[in-house]
Design an enzyme around this catalytic site. Structure first.
Site, PDB file in Angstrom:
ATOM      1  N   ARG A 211       0.838  -1.202   0.000  1.00  0.00           N
ATOM      2  CA  ARG A 211       0.000   0.000   0.000  1.00  0.00           C
ATOM      3  C   ARG A 211       0.871   1.249   0.000  1.00  0.00           C
ATOM      4  NH1 ARG A 211      -2.749  -2.478   4.517  1.00  0.00           N
ATOM      5  NH2 ARG A 211      -4.279  -3.917   3.692  1.00  0.00           N
ATOM      6  N   PHE A 227     -11.292  -5.223  -5.640  1.00  0.00           N
ATOM      7  CA  PHE A 227     -11.337  -5.990  -4.385  1.00  0.00           C
ATOM      8  C   PHE A 227     -10.807  -5.094  -3.259  1.00  0.00           C
ATOM      9  CE2 PHE A 227     -10.296  -8.817  -7.962  1.00  0.00           C
ATOM     10  CZ  PHE A 227     -11.366  -9.704  -7.948  1.00  0.00           C
ATOM     11  N   ASP A 249     -15.803  -3.420  -4.849  1.00  0.00           N
ATOM     12  CA  ASP A 249     -15.874  -4.620  -4.010  1.00  0.00           C
ATOM     13  C   ASP A 249     -17.326  -5.095  -4.021  1.00  0.00           C
ATOM     14  OD1 ASP A 249     -13.767  -5.791  -1.659  1.00  0.00           O
ATOM     15  OD2 ASP A 249     -15.879  -6.342  -1.396  1.00  0.00           O
ATOM     16  N   SER A 250     -17.505  -6.409  -3.827  1.00  0.00           N
ATOM     17  CA  SER A 250     -18.871  -6.935  -3.833  1.00  0.00           C
ATOM     18  C   SER A 250     -19.516  -6.873  -2.451  1.00  0.00           C
ATOM     19  CB  SER A 250     -18.863  -8.381  -4.332  1.00  0.00           C
ATOM     20  OG  SER A 250     -17.986  -9.146  -3.540  1.00  0.00           O
ATOM     21  N   ASP A 300      -6.334  -7.200  -6.109  1.00  0.00           N
ATOM     22  CA  ASP A 300      -5.964  -7.945  -4.898  1.00  0.00           C
ATOM     23  C   ASP A 300      -7.121  -8.859  -4.492  1.00  0.00           C
ATOM     24  OD1 ASP A 300      -4.609  -8.808  -2.643  1.00  0.00           O
ATOM     25  OD2 ASP A 300      -5.289  -7.129  -1.411  1.00  0.00           O
ATOM     26  N   CYS A 340      -2.896 -14.404  -3.220  1.00  0.00           N
ATOM     27  CA  CYS A 340      -2.566 -14.826  -1.847  1.00  0.00           C
ATOM     28  C   CYS A 340      -2.908 -16.302  -1.676  1.00  0.00           C
ATOM     29  CB  CYS A 340      -3.298 -13.962  -0.820  1.00  0.00           C
ATOM     30  SG  CYS A 340      -5.087 -14.045  -0.968  1.00  0.00           S
TER      31      CYS A 340
HETATM   32  N1  SAH Z   1      -7.068  -5.194  -0.956  1.00  0.00           N
HETATM   33  C1  SAH Z   1      -7.747  -5.357   0.313  1.00  0.00           C
HETATM   34  C2  SAH Z   1      -7.987  -6.801   0.669  1.00  0.00           C
HETATM   35  C3  SAH Z   1      -8.810  -7.567  -0.344  1.00  0.00           C
HETATM   36  S1  SAH Z   1      -9.643  -8.913   0.327  1.00  0.00           S
HETATM   37  C4  SAH Z   1      -6.961  -4.620   1.390  1.00  0.00           C
HETATM   38  O1  SAH Z   1      -5.894  -4.101   1.094  1.00  0.00           O
HETATM   39  O2  SAH Z   1      -7.427  -4.549   2.526  1.00  0.00           O
HETATM   40  C5  SAH Z   1     -10.660  -9.444  -0.953  1.00  0.00           C
HETATM   41  C6  SAH Z   1     -11.924  -8.636  -1.150  1.00  0.00           C
HETATM   42  O3  SAH Z   1     -12.538  -9.116  -2.343  1.00  0.00           O
HETATM   43  C7  SAH Z   1     -12.993  -8.743  -0.071  1.00  0.00           C
HETATM   44  O4  SAH Z   1     -13.304  -7.457   0.396  1.00  0.00           O
HETATM   45  C8  SAH Z   1     -14.219  -9.349  -0.780  1.00  0.00           C
HETATM   46  O5  SAH Z   1     -15.438  -8.749  -0.368  1.00  0.00           O
HETATM   47  C9  SAH Z   1     -13.947  -9.009  -2.215  1.00  0.00           C
HETATM   48  N2  SAH Z   1     -14.498  -9.890  -3.245  1.00  0.00           N
HETATM   49  C10 SAH Z   1     -14.467 -11.237  -3.317  1.00  0.00           C
HETATM   50  N3  SAH Z   1     -14.956 -11.674  -4.491  1.00  0.00           N
HETATM   51  C11 SAH Z   1     -15.319 -10.560  -5.186  1.00  0.00           C
HETATM   52  C12 SAH Z   1     -15.864 -10.346  -6.491  1.00  0.00           C
HETATM   53  N4  SAH Z   1     -16.128 -11.361  -7.317  1.00  0.00           N
HETATM   54  N5  SAH Z   1     -16.082  -9.075  -6.889  1.00  0.00           N
HETATM   55  C13 SAH Z   1     -15.800  -8.048  -6.053  1.00  0.00           C
HETATM   56  N6  SAH Z   1     -15.257  -8.191  -4.842  1.00  0.00           N
HETATM   57  C14 SAH Z   1     -15.023  -9.434  -4.402  1.00  0.00           C
END
Ligand code: SAH
Length: 396
Positions: A211, A227, A249-250, A300, A340
């Protein structure tokens, strides 16, 4: 103490100090042991090799506590190991000011199945194997002693516990719930941490350095953060002077927290932030159809492949989002892309991203390889510890 007898020739990984003993390496258990009990690991020729925690239901039948067969696993053992892990971080200058950091990173800190994250003066503990499950009180005492923290919360609700025959457990182990919502400052940005309902132990501490890199890269760049969860990368991009940050994000609750987080940082240009609740796969296609372009795209995603068994399907999902990511990049644009998944090795991930660039018709190169920060060390003999891998690519 029961003895865990290995099959002939199956002590090789132990000799290389890998801490897992798989079912296929085990000849038999001599004596009686309950899940989590300490057993003596013995080679086929009778030579004692290690002490390990017995886990009869898991494919990983035992996890090594110590490669010194004469060391005793008791309260003092946990006091020593936890103290060492905490001390290593205390002696790391770049971690000294961190309010959110990982104090114990499982196998790579010599404590298989034990995660401890610190958020200000609260520790969140996650036990993922029978061994630490048995030693919970000793671990709590050791953490309290090593840190002076008055609050310890347990978030042992990770799916992997099921493989060990353990049920999910959450709750306060020490102290009272804090009155105000927990927040930490990460790289100058204040972030809420929901230790009760947030992901993992509440926050993705493993992306702290990445970040910060985003902040350094963001100046003047139209940024797309996919995400985004609670907005960690988005807020750093704003702090770094991004011209606009679209975050997707979803999860509605995650986005609501992201918006709260932005409000906690009034110095950031809120008018440049846009939040969208959507499925990333769909949203990226829509953005492409609309002819949108971004100078920095962050991908991510969640763990698509928790283990090697899911690797193939996961590889397709990684490929798909990376193709879409490359297609949305402006000329010279940057793609910061992560996996990850423990089940996808770093070379495999690079191949997937390379295929994605070809499929998107973009020429691109790797500027940096990205990993987790120093409070998430990787045991030299424990490649599984390197679960987070990222690539910073620049496209023509
Ligand atoms: N980058 C973030 C962590 C990501 S965790 C950070 O730095 O804190 C992964 C995220 O993906 C979660 O918030 C989850 O809600 C979201 N997610 C999972 N599948 C998804 C999809 N198909 N579309 C959008 N978001 C999704």
């Amino acid at each position: 103490m029961a003895q865990l007898l290995l099959l002939p020739g199956r002590d090789r990984t132990l000799a290389r100090r890998h801490p897992w003993i798989f079912a296929a390496a085990v000849d038999r258990l001599c004596g009686r042991a309950r899940p989590g009990d300490t057993v003596e690991v013995v080679a086929a020729n009778g030579r004692p090799l290690a002490k390990a925690a017995w886990s009869p239901e898991s494919k990983i039948r035992a996890r090594v506590w110590t490669f010194d067969p004469d060391e005793t696993v008791d309260d003092a053992f946990f006091k020593r190991r936890v103290q060492c892990a905490v001390e290593r971080r205390r002696l790391t200058p770049e971690l000294r000011a961190e309010q959110g950091l990982r104090l114990v990173h499982g196998e790579s800190d010599g404590l298989p199945g034990l995660i401890a994250d610190r958020y200000d003066d609260t520790i969140v503990l996650q036990l993922t194997a029978t061994g630490p499950e048995k030693w919970r009180p000793a671990i709590v005492r050791a953490l309290q002693r090593a840190t002076g923290c008055a609050r310890i919360y347990e978030r042992s609700d990770s799916d992997v516990r099921r493989l060990e025959g353990l049920l999910p457990v959450s709750g306060w182990l020490l102290g009272e719930p804090p009155q105000a919502p927990l927040t930490i400052v990460e790289n100058g940005v204040r972030m809420k941490v929901d230790i009760v309902a947030g992901h993992k132990t509440g926050f993705y501490l493993d992306q702290r350095d990445n970040r910060l890199l985003t902040r350094m890269l963001a100046a003047g760049r139209a940024t797309l953060n996919c995400f985004c969860y609670t907005g960690g990368f988005s807020l750093q991009a704003l702090a770094g002077g991004a011209s606009h940050v679209l975050s997707v994000d979803s999860s509605g609750p995650a986005l609501a927290t992201a918006i709260d987080n932005l409000a906690l940082n009034p110095e950031l240009a809120a008018s440049r932030a846009e939040w969208r609740e959507a499925d990333v796969f769909n949203e990226l296609r829509l953005l492409r159809t609309a002819g949108q372009r971004f100078d920095l795209v962050i991908l991510d995603p969640p763990k698509f492949a928790p283990s090697a068994a899911h690797a193939e399907r996961a590889a397709r999902a990684y490929r798909d989002i990376n193709v879409l990511g490359f297609r949305l990049l402006s000329p010279g644009g940057l793609l910061m892309t992560y996996s990850c998944s423990g089940g996808i090795r770093s070379e495999h991930f690079q191949e997937i991203v390379a295929d994605a660039a070809i499929c998107a018709g973009r020429e691109a190169r790797i500027l940096r390889r990205l990993v987790a920060p120093v409070d998430h060390p990787v045991g030299l003999n424990f490649a599984e510890g390197e679960y987070l891998k990222g690539l910073l690519c620049q496209a023509d």
